[in-house]
Design a protein around this motif. Structure first.
Motif, mmCIF file in Angstrom:
data_model
loop_
_atom_site.group_PDB
_atom_site.id
_atom_site.type_symbol
_atom_site.label_atom_id
_atom_site.label_comp_id
_atom_site.label_asym_id
_atom_site.label_seq_id
_atom_site.Cartn_x
_atom_site.Cartn_y
_atom_site.Cartn_z
ATOM 1 N N ILE A 109 -91.828 41.824 -27.445
ATOM 2 C CA ILE A 109 -91.673 43.171 -27.986
ATOM 3 C C ILE A 109 -90.673 43.191 -29.132
ATOM 4 O O ILE A 109 -90.910 43.793 -30.183
ATOM 5 N N PHE A 110 -89.542 42.512 -28.940
ATOM 6 C CA PHE A 110 -88.462 42.567 -29.931
ATOM 7 C C PHE A 110 -88.469 41.370 -30.881
ATOM 8 O O PHE A 110 -87.493 41.180 -31.622
ATOM 9 N N ASN A 111 -89.538 40.582 -30.867
ATOM 10 C CA ASN A 111 -89.683 39.470 -31.812
ATOM 11 C C ASN A 111 -88.506 38.503 -31.728
ATOM 12 O O ASN A 111 -87.881 38.161 -32.739
ATOM 13 N N LEU A 112 -88.200 38.076 -30.511
ATOM 14 C CA LEU A 112 -87.106 37.145 -30.283
ATOM 15 C C LEU A 112 -87.681 35.772 -29.939
ATOM 16 O O LEU A 112 -88.504 35.648 -29.037
ATOM 17 N N GLY A 121 -88.216 32.035 -23.114
ATOM 18 C CA GLY A 121 -89.364 32.660 -22.448
ATOM 19 C C GLY A 121 -90.626 32.560 -23.281
ATOM 20 O O GLY A 121 -91.697 32.205 -22.782
ATOM 21 N N LEU A 122 -90.516 32.879 -24.569
ATOM 22 C CA LEU A 122 -91.672 32.801 -25.466
ATOM 23 C C LEU A 122 -92.121 31.352 -25.654
ATOM 24 O O LEU A 122 -93.325 31.069 -25.724
ATOM 25 N N LEU A 123 -91.160 30.430 -25.727
ATOM 26 C CA LEU A 123 -91.502 29.011 -25.861
ATOM 27 C C LEU A 123 -92.305 28.524 -24.654
ATOM 28 O O LEU A 123 -93.300 27.798 -24.805
ATOM 29 N N GLY A 124 -91.890 28.906 -23.444
ATOM 30 C CA GLY A 124 -92.610 28.505 -22.251
ATOM 31 C C GLY A 124 -94.034 29.028 -22.232
ATOM 32 O O GLY A 124 -94.982 28.300 -21.896
ATOM 33 N N GLY A 181 -86.065 41.239 -33.926
ATOM 34 C CA GLY A 181 -85.365 40.113 -34.516
ATOM 35 C C GLY A 181 -83.983 39.932 -33.909
ATOM 36 O O GLY A 181 -83.466 40.789 -33.181
ATOM 37 N N PHE A 182 -83.386 38.790 -34.240
ATOM 38 C CA PHE A 182 -82.073 38.436 -33.703
ATOM 39 C C PHE A 182 -80.957 38.633 -34.712
ATOM 40 O O PHE A 182 -79.790 38.722 -34.357
ATOM 41 N N GLN A 183 -81.327 38.703 -36.001
ATOM 42 C CA GLN A 183 -80.332 38.897 -37.054
ATOM 43 C C GLN A 183 -81.039 39.395 -38.304
ATOM 44 O O GLN A 183 -82.262 39.304 -38.424
ATOM 45 N N SER A 184 -80.262 39.922 -39.243
ATOM 46 C CA SER A 184 -80.822 40.427 -40.490
ATOM 47 C C SER A 184 -81.190 39.281 -41.422
ATOM 48 O O SER A 184 -80.746 38.145 -41.246
#
Length: 333
Positions: free
Chosen positions: A279-282, A286-289, A178-181
């Motif tokens: 891996i880090f659920n961000l 990159g994931l959008l592409g 994740g990117f934040q709590s």
């Protein structure tokens, strides 16, 4: 720049439109799955199949008109160029939102990691390369070279899994992803900063590990070439301190090969790594592409292609400007 832009967009547009499994096929498949749950006898099924094929022809024509596939390929490309003049990339087939809004929504993650990794890489690798050059052949140079080659040989995928399983899972030293709590919005300004920093540490290691070795080695070799120059020996013969010789006379010329990579500054706006983001659920670029390619979201793909090509071409121009600033002998007139 203009021929390069047209070449990139034409090839991408043709490839994604010729690839099987487009939005129309996916929509029809969803319709068939949605209407395939009913039962009935063999006679009813036969009639239903004939009805489905008749309906499907109407549905296909309607879908082609809806998605703009009722026109030839070259006409669709010209329409895309016309809309591009208004910065209108159309609507995402997947998100049902304007493509610009979809891409902008992914910027915070990619921009944060891109800027941070670029800044830290240059901040660490330039001094490291200079120190390795001034101590070339010594124990420090050999140990750091061994360490850099070791880190370079570690694939980001393996490192990411190790960090998730051991550092975050077993030792509980960092979040799993994740990117934040979850309670980020209720935190104070300082707590938000530390929370983001806490979430960024492990992904940043994966982002930066490959670039360390390349940039440090390039800086070392460039500095070694400059140190052997006649004007550097003359500066030493005049009695200047080693620090002044290195940082005032040698460093500027040694930075010329490094200036090439500064064009990547523009690339941080679209930076993204599919593997690391998975891996880090961000939720980044990159994931959008990747998701857009898999779902055949043509408008998002073309929007990302346009932005990426423009960013890379601006980066090349920026590199040329940096060349002139670092080395006044270079003149493009």
């Amino acid at each position: 720049m203009i021929p390069t832009f047209f070449g990139i967009t034409i090839v991408t547009f043709a490839l994604i439109n010729m690839a099987p499994g487009g939005p129309i096929e996916q929509k029809l498949q969803a319709i068939r799955f949605g209407s395939g749950g009913g039962g009935g006898g063999s006679t009813g099924s036969s009639v239903g199949n004939r009805g489905d094929s008749a309906v499907n022809e109407e549905v296909i024509e309607a879908l082609k008109k809806q998605y703009g596939f009722d026109k030839p390929l070259h006409v669709r490309y010209l329409i895309w160029l016309k809309n591009l003049s208004r910065l209108d990339f159309g609507e995402s087939f997947t998100y049902q939102e304007p493509v610009t809004d979809v891409i902008i929504s992914k910027f915070p993650v990619s921009l944060t990691f891109g800027l941070t990794s670029l800044f830290l890489t240059y901040l660490i690798c330039i001094p490291l390369g200079v120190s390795k050059a001034t101590k070339a052949g010594g124990i420090y140079d050999r140990l750091t070279t061994f360490g850099l080659n070791l880190t370079y040989s570690i694939p980001p995928l393996i490192l990411g899994i190790f960090l998730i399983v051991v550092v975050a899972g077993k030792w509980n030293l960092a979040p799993l992803g994740g990117f934040q709590s979850d309670d980020y919005e209720s935190l104070s300004t300082w707590a938000r900063f530390t929370d983001r920093l806490h979430h960024m540490i492990l992904p940043l290691l994966c982002y930066m590990i490959g670039g360390f070795t390349e940039l440090s080695t390039l800086m070392r070799n460039s500095m070694l070439d400059v140190i052997k120059s006649d004007y550097v020996r003359t500066a030493r013969a005049k009695g200047l301190s080693e620090r002044k010789v290195i940082f005032k006379h040698a460093l500027r010329n040694a930075l010329i090969p490094i200036a090439t990579g500064l064009g990547g500054f523009f690339g941080v706006f679209l930076a993204g790594s599919l593997i690391i983001e998975q891996i880090f659920n961000l939720d980044g670029i990159g994931l959008l592409g990747y998701q857009s390619i898999m779902s055949r979201d043509y408008n998002v793909i073309m929007g990302l292609t346009f932005m990426s090509s423009m960013v890379l071409m601006l980066g090349r121009i920026f590199s040329d400007v940096i060349y002139v600033m670092v080395d006044p002998r270079i003149d493009f007139k």
